[in-house]
Scaffold this active site. Structure first.
Site, PDB file in Angstrom:
ATOM      1  N   ARG A  35       0.823  -1.212   0.000  1.00 26.03           N
ATOM      2  CA  ARG A  35       0.000   0.000   0.000  1.00 26.03           C
ATOM      3  C   ARG A  35       0.858   1.264   0.000  1.00 26.03           C
ATOM      4  O   ARG A  35       0.450   2.286  -0.560  1.00 26.03           O
ATOM      5  CB  ARG A  35      -0.932   0.007   1.209  1.00 26.03           C
ATOM      6  CG  ARG A  35      -2.152  -0.848   0.979  1.00 26.03           C
ATOM      7  CD  ARG A  35      -3.065  -0.792   2.174  1.00 26.03           C
ATOM      8  NE  ARG A  35      -4.379  -1.297   1.832  1.00 26.03           N
ATOM      9  CZ  ARG A  35      -5.213  -1.833   2.712  1.00 26.03           C
ATOM     10  NH1 ARG A  35      -4.865  -1.944   3.976  1.00 26.03           N
ATOM     11  NH2 ARG A  35      -6.398  -2.257   2.331  1.00 26.03           N
ATOM     12  N   LYS A 200     -15.261 -14.930   7.031  1.00 29.58           N
ATOM     13  CA  LYS A 200     -16.692 -14.819   7.328  1.00 29.58           C
ATOM     14  C   LYS A 200     -17.606 -14.656   6.128  1.00 29.58           C
ATOM     15  O   LYS A 200     -17.384 -13.795   5.286  1.00 29.58           O
ATOM     16  CB  LYS A 200     -16.914 -13.627   8.245  1.00 29.58           C
ATOM     17  CG  LYS A 200     -16.400 -13.834   9.636  1.00 29.58           C
ATOM     18  CD  LYS A 200     -16.825 -12.653  10.451  1.00 29.58           C
ATOM     19  CE  LYS A 200     -16.456 -12.801  11.904  1.00 29.58           C
ATOM     20  NZ  LYS A 200     -16.597 -11.499  12.565  1.00 29.58           N
ATOM     21  N   GLY A 356      -6.340  -6.156   0.948  1.00 26.89           N
ATOM     22  CA  GLY A 356      -5.072  -6.196   1.660  1.00 26.89           C
ATOM     23  C   GLY A 356      -4.595  -7.609   1.961  1.00 26.89           C
ATOM     24  O   GLY A 356      -3.449  -7.958   1.687  1.00 26.89           O
ATOM     25  N   GLY A 380     -12.410  -4.074   1.530  1.00 30.82           N
ATOM     26  CA  GLY A 380     -13.789  -3.649   1.756  1.00 30.82           C
ATOM     27  C   GLY A 380     -14.265  -2.703   0.670  1.00 30.82           C
ATOM     28  O   GLY A 380     -15.399  -2.804   0.191  1.00 30.82           O
TER      29      GLY A 380
HETATM   30  C1  3PG Z   1      -8.312  -1.700   5.008  1.00 36.23           C
HETATM   31  O1  3PG Z   1      -7.345  -2.171   5.598  1.00 36.23           O
HETATM   32  O2  3PG Z   1      -9.198  -2.408   4.488  1.00 36.23           O
HETATM   33  C2  3PG Z   1      -8.420  -0.225   4.828  1.00 36.23           C
HETATM   34  O3  3PG Z   1      -7.235   0.408   5.183  1.00 36.23           O
HETATM   35  C3  3PG Z   1      -9.607   0.284   5.598  1.00 36.23           C
HETATM   36  O4  3PG Z   1      -9.431   0.050   6.963  1.00 36.23           O
HETATM   37  P1  3PG Z   1     -10.706  -0.086   7.897  1.00 36.23           P
HETATM   38  O5  3PG Z   1     -11.429  -1.324   7.468  1.00 36.23           O
HETATM   39  O6  3PG Z   1     -10.190  -0.172   9.300  1.00 36.23           O
HETATM   40  O7  3PG Z   1     -11.558   1.145   7.675  1.00 36.23           O
END
Ligand code: 3PG
Ligand code: MG
Length: 399
Positions: A35, A200, A356, A380
């Protein structure tokens, strides 16, 4: 010369950049810097255009107050190495250190502010509290560039509210990610296969729902697969099971059949009876997916399933993959994830690794970023995009 797309001449201006620098750490050691590397081009382009670049980012999920283990200090060091120029690090986000650090920047220099989530206003559900914090962030800059693709699904001060306060532009990373996701949603070249893993089912409901109407096949592995196997009536032993999702999974299986979408589940799984138990060596055993012994915990898809998944991917021209097939961090349970990664490298068409964890998994297994069509920095965020949701961090840039 010094123009930045969407903002015009940024020379001498303070530009706040929201990047996603949320990298995995082992103590203060960065275990996957993907990242950070993905964030460099936008930061460099701004610096080269003469901007005073102020980077804001989060690490982990601190609860609105400083916590040493979530400090971005190690990230500042790595960012400086990758940029080939020092990065000034502010030990707070909008306080004394931030103000002094930003005031000390010359044109073309870069600063990183401490974890933005050390401030309760960042993630507050109270709009006024969030806006008040965004105002403090905005006071540090003349313009805003949104480049943290991994957080565009979050309605947070540094992602959303700050764009209402400053002239803003989309960074190159966010626009590349969005272009790829558009190719996956608008007119994917068929056959289109989606591989989902991770622990999940409940995290993947929206995306499964939406993809059942779009993909030709859905391949499922990871911890979530045991709820699907249980939904088919199989015993899953000690494997992860979300009992409250059984009905939902049955519904998906039925709908897939109606729609002619192939849901591919593993026919064999790798289990262990002792894992995880401190210093005990893993005892992997391959069993049939419909005969998991009561004392066993499923930790990976089996070799026969790995081959079957690869065979489906070999036919596909568009593939999206999110979530490891097993506990890839342990060599004994990494082969399913490796088989899927290997199959993606051979896709004749567009292959996208999302998230990630999946990105870290393919790198940990020795694959190169260039082996895939695209490695998304957002887990996400890419899932919510594929769900068809409006992402606040993208929507606010359009106004
Ligand atoms: C992630 O790691 O998916 C992003 O950096 C977002 O982080 P978060 O899910 O804690 O908002
Ligand atoms: Mg706008």
């Amino acid at each position: 010369m010094s123009d930045f797309p969407g903002l015009g001449d940024v020379a001498g201006k303070r530009v706040l950049v929201r990047s996603d620098l949320n990298v995995p750490l082992d103590g203060s050691n960065i275990t996957d810097d993907g990242r950070i590397r993905a964030s460099v081009p936008t930061i460099r382009a701004l610096a080269e255009a003469g901007a005073r670049v102020v980077v804001t980012a989060h690490l982990g999920r601190p609860k609105g107050a400083p916590e040493a283990k979530y400090s971005l200090a190690p990230v500042a060091g790595r960012l400086g190495e990758l940029l080939g120029a020092p990065v000034a690090f502010a030990t707070d986000t909008v306080g004394e250190s931030a103000t002094t650090t930003v005031a000390g920047l010359a044109d073309g220099q870069v600063a990183l502010l401490e974890n933005v989530r050390f401030n309760a206003g960042e993630t507050s559900k109270d709009e006024a509290e969030r806006l008040a914090f965004a105002q403090q962030l905005a006071a540090l800059a003349d313009a805003f560039v949104s480049d943290g693709f991994g957080v565009v699904h979050r309605k947070q001060a540094s992602v959303y509210d700050v764009a209402t306060l400053l002239p803003h532009a989309m960074g190159g990373l966010v626009s590349t990610e969005v272009e790829v996701l558009e190719r996956l949603t608008e007119s994917p070249v068929r056959p289109y296969a989606v591989v989902l893993g991770g622990s999940k089912v409940s995290d993947k409901l929206g995306v499964i729902d939406n993809l059942l109407g779009k993909a030709d096949s859905l391949l499922i592995g990871g911890g979530m697969v045991f709820t699907f196997l249980a939904a088919q009536g199989h015993e899953v032993g000690k494997s992860l099971l979300e009992a409250d999702q059984l009905e939902t999974c049955r519904g998906y299986l039925a709908r897939a059949e109606e729609l002619g979408v192939k849901i591919v589940l593993p026919t064999d799984v790798v289990v262990d009876t002792t894992f995880p138990s401190g210093d005990v060596e893993p005892h992997p055993q391959v069993v049939a997916a419909d005969a998991i012994p009561a004392d066993s915990l499923g930790l990976d898809i089996g070799p026969e399933s790995g081959k079957a998944f690869a065979a489906v991917l070999a036919e596909a021209h568009t593939v999206f993959w999110n979530g490891p097939m097993g506990v890839f961090e342990v060599a004994a349970f990494a082969e399913g994830t490796r088989a899927v990664a290997q199959a993606l490298t051979g896709v004749d068409g567009l292959s996208v690794v999302g998230g990630g964890d999946s990105a870290a998994a393919v790198r940990a297994l020795g694959f190169a970023d260039s082996d895939f069509g695209h490695i998304s920095t957002g887990g996400g965020a890419s899932l919510e995009y594929l769900e068809g949701k409006t992402l606040p961090g993208l929507q606010i840039l359009e106004d």
